[in-house]
Structure formats: C-alpha cells, structure tokens
Design an enzyme around this catalytic site. Structure first.
Site, mmCIF file in Angstrom:
data_model
loop_
_atom_site.group_PDB
_atom_site.id
_atom_site.type_symbol
_atom_site.label_atom_id
_atom_site.label_comp_id
_atom_site.label_asym_id
_atom_site.label_seq_id
_atom_site.Cartn_x
_atom_site.Cartn_y
_atom_site.Cartn_z
ATOM 1 N N GLU A 1 -9.822 1.755 3.588
ATOM 2 C CA GLU A 1 -10.106 3.007 2.944
ATOM 3 C C GLU A 1 -10.742 3.742 2.236
ATOM 4 O OE1 GLU A 1 -7.773 3.599 -1.437
ATOM 5 O OE2 GLU A 1 -6.388 2.519 -0.258
ATOM 6 N N HIS B 1 -8.139 -3.142 4.611
ATOM 7 C CA HIS B 1 -7.106 -1.877 4.531
ATOM 8 C C HIS B 1 -8.238 -1.100 3.336
ATOM 9 C CE1 HIS B 1 -4.592 0.521 2.517
ATOM 10 N NE2 HIS B 1 -3.620 1.116 3.745
ATOM 11 N N ASN B 2 -8.262 -1.827 1.980
ATOM 12 C CA ASN B 2 -8.813 -1.148 0.869
ATOM 13 C C ASN B 2 -9.960 -1.487 1.476
ATOM 14 O OD1 ASN B 2 -5.995 -1.559 0.357
ATOM 15 N ND2 ASN B 2 -6.643 -2.181 -1.601
ATOM 16 N N SER C 1 0.421 -1.453 -0.041
ATOM 17 C CA SER C 1 0.273 -0.073 0.195
ATOM 18 C C SER C 1 0.726 0.991 -0.039
ATOM 19 C CB SER C 1 -1.060 -0.137 0.954
ATOM 20 O OG SER C 1 -1.524 0.905 1.392
ATOM 21 N N LYS D 1 -4.603 -6.850 3.946
ATOM 22 C CA LYS D 1 -4.391 -5.832 2.306
ATOM 23 C C LYS D 1 -6.118 -4.952 2.142
ATOM 24 C CE LYS D 1 -2.349 -2.622 0.013
ATOM 25 N NZ LYS D 1 -3.736 -2.875 -1.475
#
Length: 557
Positions: free
Chosen positions: A275, A271-272, A213, A268
C-alpha cells in the site's frame, strides 16, 4: 409440571421426541446445550432447546436414547439462565472508535449480536446511540462484557497495537475460560502476536491475529480480513468473519485462514507495505503531471480514465475523486491546499525491516517509506529549494504522447511492488512454516482492502496455477506485461531525472526489475572488496569452496 414454573418460555424451541427409556421417575437433565424433561406416565420426553449457540449442535431424533439423567431441583433458575444465554451476544468488541463502531454495525446488519466496551465513557455512549435499535449494547466494564457473551466467548479487540493490546489482555484473560477466543484486529506486529499466543499456552484460550483492511468504509460495508493463529478458533470465528467480509466479483468472501502463529498479521503487514509503494507511485505520477502544467481537474480526468483499464483499483479511484474536490474556502483544488507532509503508523517500516531481516529485496516498498520521512522535513526542503540547483528546464512535452507512457510506467512499477511483497510473504512462509495459501492471499485482497485492484485476480490465478512461483515477474502473464511496459518506465524515469522530479519508487522499481533480470551482477567485485579488507573469502565460478586471496597493497590515497 411446566405450567407451575414462573419463567417466560416463549423464546425457547420445543422439540418432542419419544424416548426408548421407560419406567424412569420424572426428572430433568440439563447440559450446556439443552434441557430434557421426561414424564413417567407416558414415557414421553420433551427437549427445551435455546437457539443453537454451538455450530455443532444436532438435536436428537425420535427414538434416541437420552444420556443418563442428572436430577435437577432448580428448574426455574436453569431456564432463566438458559434464557439469559439466548439473549447474550455472539461477539464482544473492545475498542469503540470509528472502526469498532463500524464493525459492530456490520456485524449487526449480518445478524450477529454485539456487546461493546471502551474505557472512554463518551465512546460507550456514542456506541449505544449509534447502535440504537440494533442487536447491540455497550457494557460498562470488561467483566460485564464477558458476562454478556454466548459460550464459547468470542472477543474482538480493536485497540491500538502494542502496549494497549497487552494491557487489555492482562485484564481480559482472567475472565475467560478454555475454548474462548480472542481476536486482535489491530495493525499488530506479527512477532507480538506470536508472543501473545505463547503466553496463553496452557490456558486453553484461543488467539487469533487478524489483519483488517479497508478503513472506516470497509469496516462498515465489508473489509478484507486476514485471520491466523490458533487453528481451533477458525470454525468458531469463520461464520461471522466471512459474513461481514467484502465479497469479490465471483461472490467469494475476502476472508480466508492464513495459517498458524502470526501468519495473519504478517500478511497484513506486507499488504500495508505494498500500500505504501502503491500510494507513492501514484503520487509520483501526479507530480509528473504537475510538471507538465496540468490542472487538478485535468489530472482527475486522467486518473478516472486509467481506472477503467489495467490500472483499475481503489487507490486510483479515490485519487480521481480527491483531485476533483474543490476547497470551499478558497475555490482552489483542495489537494493544493494540503501541507505536503505525510504521516505513517509503522507498518511500512516494519515491512522494510523484516525484508532486510529475511534477506528479501523490497526496495520500492522501502523507498516509499523513505519518501514519507523526506516529506516530514518540510522546513528543510523549503530552505534547500532556494539553495540547491536542479537541471535546466526541459521543453514541454506533448500530453497525448507522454501520458500513456506515465500510465504504463505506473503499471510496470506497481507489478514490481507486488512482486516484492509476495516474495516477502513467501520468505516469511518458508521461515515460519505457515503453509500460507498464496493464491488465497491474493484472493482476499481482491475487494474490501485498500490495495484492491484489477491486478489481484491475475495474481491469484498465477499462484493458483503455480503455487511455488518463485517471483511474480516470471509468471507468463506478468512477464508479457513487463515486456510491454518496461521501455515506458525507463523513459518516464529518464524524463523525471532530466526535469528534477523525485520519483524514488519508479526508479527503484526499474532497478529491481533490471537487477532481477540480470544474469551476472557486479557483486563479484563487491565480494572481492570484502575479502581484500576483511578476509571474508569468496566463491569461484569454476570450482566449489571458499577462497581467500592475499591482495596487492593499495596505492596511497
């Protein structure tokens, strides 16, 4: 003996030791790590050692016994091969788009040599030019790339997720040996990572699925990295991954081992998802400011100020930058000239789907995804705006009073989004038994990544103190923050509703907070309904077991 060999020995390291073995004929002993030359006349031994390829290499000490020798008749060729191995690259990188190029530059800057490959010849040429003068080169074929790597080989894939990864692996794996490492650094669905690891079982090839990232800037200057997969690979990739990773304020690299299987890509993915929610909430704050009649420059100044406090984050900072940027063609704020349709690559959708699969409530993340899908039907919205009625215009509010409320509402909604994300990570960890280090997940996100923010240090601390924390909202620090901000979130959501401003992320965050803090939800009625039309049974408060009732017939409708 050495003087008669026509090989450039300058790059090799010489180490003289005295060997306790004596009376042995002159011989050469070779291994993958070093060469030994021994002379009978003085029982003196010299080691010819390339710069260590393996982190576990320890040269012998004076007086050590050399292992049983193997005669070697072709010393010049062996020395040439060893020299070639010294010149070989530490890492192979497949996929030379901007991300791949920038990672290569980052690696080279940190002392690691790179051989790159891409099917596109133009990208290979661009890579060669951009890395000119650095310890990097481009290979024309996969076979050439593999041949130019130190042992054990480490190959980093930066290709689009899905079928392209499978296509590369199909060509690459026959060229590799047991102990070599493949790293998938794309936005891959964690289930695909697990499938690929299973397909490599028995080959000895180690597989790592690593979240990366930080975008182009992060790849060049220091990304946040979330590797997981074959645990045996971690010692082999850790030195260069942690070297190129972003560093948090305390100096710690934003790269930690997440766990086995698809753990890295799962983290991940979440995480996105966070986001998506974070970006949507910032856009909703921007929309509310627009409704207050603020100019882009005024909004920029407000976001710039917010970035100095509890809301400090990369996304807040870039929002301030974007809003202050002028379109050179029209003189207007450039943001006002951009079409209001947002694209997506799928990770937010995956996060929402997996949350549903695992029975985790993540409505703010899901609503952020739906907000993008709504933006995509822009022609329909233009038509609907002329047909569908909204609320009566409200009186313009005092900016000095309403902006602090929006600020606190944004903070509260952001905490709720993080709470949903970490709840999903905990659920994934429980289902797959990854033993995810929750505090380290937060620690890795403190710098380099898109969602890096001031809040993440507080999140890291919360999980470091209580690893089994059920939900971020019940941590003492975050419970106090929510107590301070929840009323402002309510008032901002009400203001948005009364002015017809769509704020789905704010609204779902508030509903999530209220539902989570509610001792008794109306799901008792819902379960009774299910039992009525489907005999699905229900549980009682006063005794254990499953129950079914013959409900009275419904009146005609």
């Amino acid at each position: 003996m050495i003087d008669k060999i026509n090989v450039d020995l300058t790059p090799f390291i010489w180490l003289d030791i005295f060997c306790v073995q004596k009376g042995v004929s002159s011989w050469v002993w070779a291994s993958e790590r070093f060469l030994v030359l021994q002379y009978e006349e003085d029982a003196h031994t010299q080691l010819l050692i390339p710069p260590p390829v393996r982190s576990d290499f320890q040269p012998p000490n004076r007086g050590d016994t050399i292992p049983p020798p193997t005669p070697c008749e072709n010393l010049p060729q062996i020395l040439k091969d060893k020299h070639s191995q010294m010149q070989a690259s530490h890492i192979g990188l497949i996929g030379l788009g901007v991300m791949g190029e920038n990672l290569a530059l980052n690696l080279a800057r940190n002392g690691f040599s790179v051989t790159g490959f891409d099917l596109d010849g133009n990208k290979r040429n661009s890579f060669a030019k951009r890395t000119e003068g650095l310890n990097a080169c481009a290979a024309n074929t996969l076979k050439d790339l593999v041949a130019n790597l130190q042992l054990p080989r480490r190959v980093w894939l930066m290709v689009p997720a899905g079928a392209p990864v499978d296509a590369v692996l199909k060509e690459l794996t026959p060229l590799l040996n047991a102990g070599d490492v493949v790293i998938d650094g794309g936005n891959t669905l964690y289930r695909d990572t697990q499938r690929r690891m299973e397909s490599l079982e028995g080959t000895g090839i180690l597989y790592v699925g690593s979240g990366v990232s930080g975008g182009e800037e992060g790849a060049l200057n220091g990304p946040a990295l979330m590797p997981g997969g074959s645990s045996e690979a971690w010692p082999l990739v850790r030195p260069f991954l942690q070297a190129i990773a972003a560093k948090a304020d305390d100096g710690q690299p934003c790269c930690e081992w997440m766990g086995p299987g698809g753990a890295g890509h799962f983290v991940k993915m979440v995480h996105n998802g966070i986001e998506y929610a974070d970006m949507q909430m910032i856009c909703e704050a921007y929309a509310l400011m627009k409704g207050l009649g603020m100019t882009a420059q005024q909004k920029s100044a407000v976001f710039r100020e917010w970035g100095q406090g509890e809301l400090s984050s990369y996304l807040i900072d870039i929002t301030a930058d974007i809003l202050s940027h002028e379109d050179p063609e029209t003189g207007n704020a450039l943001v006002d000239m951009i079409l209001d349709t947002a694209e997506q690559k799928g990770t937010g959708k995956w996060t929402s789907q997996i949350a549903l699969d695992m029975g985790v409530s993540a409505p703010t993340i899901a609503d952020a995804v739906f907000a993008r899908t709504m933006s995509a039907v822009q022609p329909e919205r233009v038509l609907a705006s002329k047909l569908l009625k909204g609320p009566r215009p409200q009186a313009v509010q005092n900016l000095q009073e309403v902006l602090p409320k929006i600020q606190k509402a944004l903070l509260a909604a952001k905490i709720c989004a993080y709470a949903q994300g970490f709840a999903l990570i905990k659920a994934g960890d429980k289902e797959h038994d990854w033993q995810l280090p929750m505090d380290k997940v937060a620690s890795v996100w403190r710098a380099g990544c898109i969602i890096r923010a001031h809040l993440l240090e507080d999140i890291r601390r919360a999980f470091a103190v209580q690893h089994n924390l059920t939900n971020l909202l019940v941590d003492d620090h975050f419970a106090r923050l929510m107590a301070e901000c929840q009323q402002d979130l309510r008032e901002v959501v009400a203001m948005a509703a009364m002015n017809g401003v769509a704020v789905p992320a704010f609204m779902s965050a508030l509903s999530y907070y209220d539902a989570y803090r509610t001792e008794r939800l109306p799901a008792n009625l819902l379960q009774a309904q299910r039992d009525y039309f489907g005999a699905h049974t229900y549980q009682r408060l006063d005794k254990p077991g499953k129950f079914h009732t013959q409900w009275p017939k419904a009146s005609k409708s």
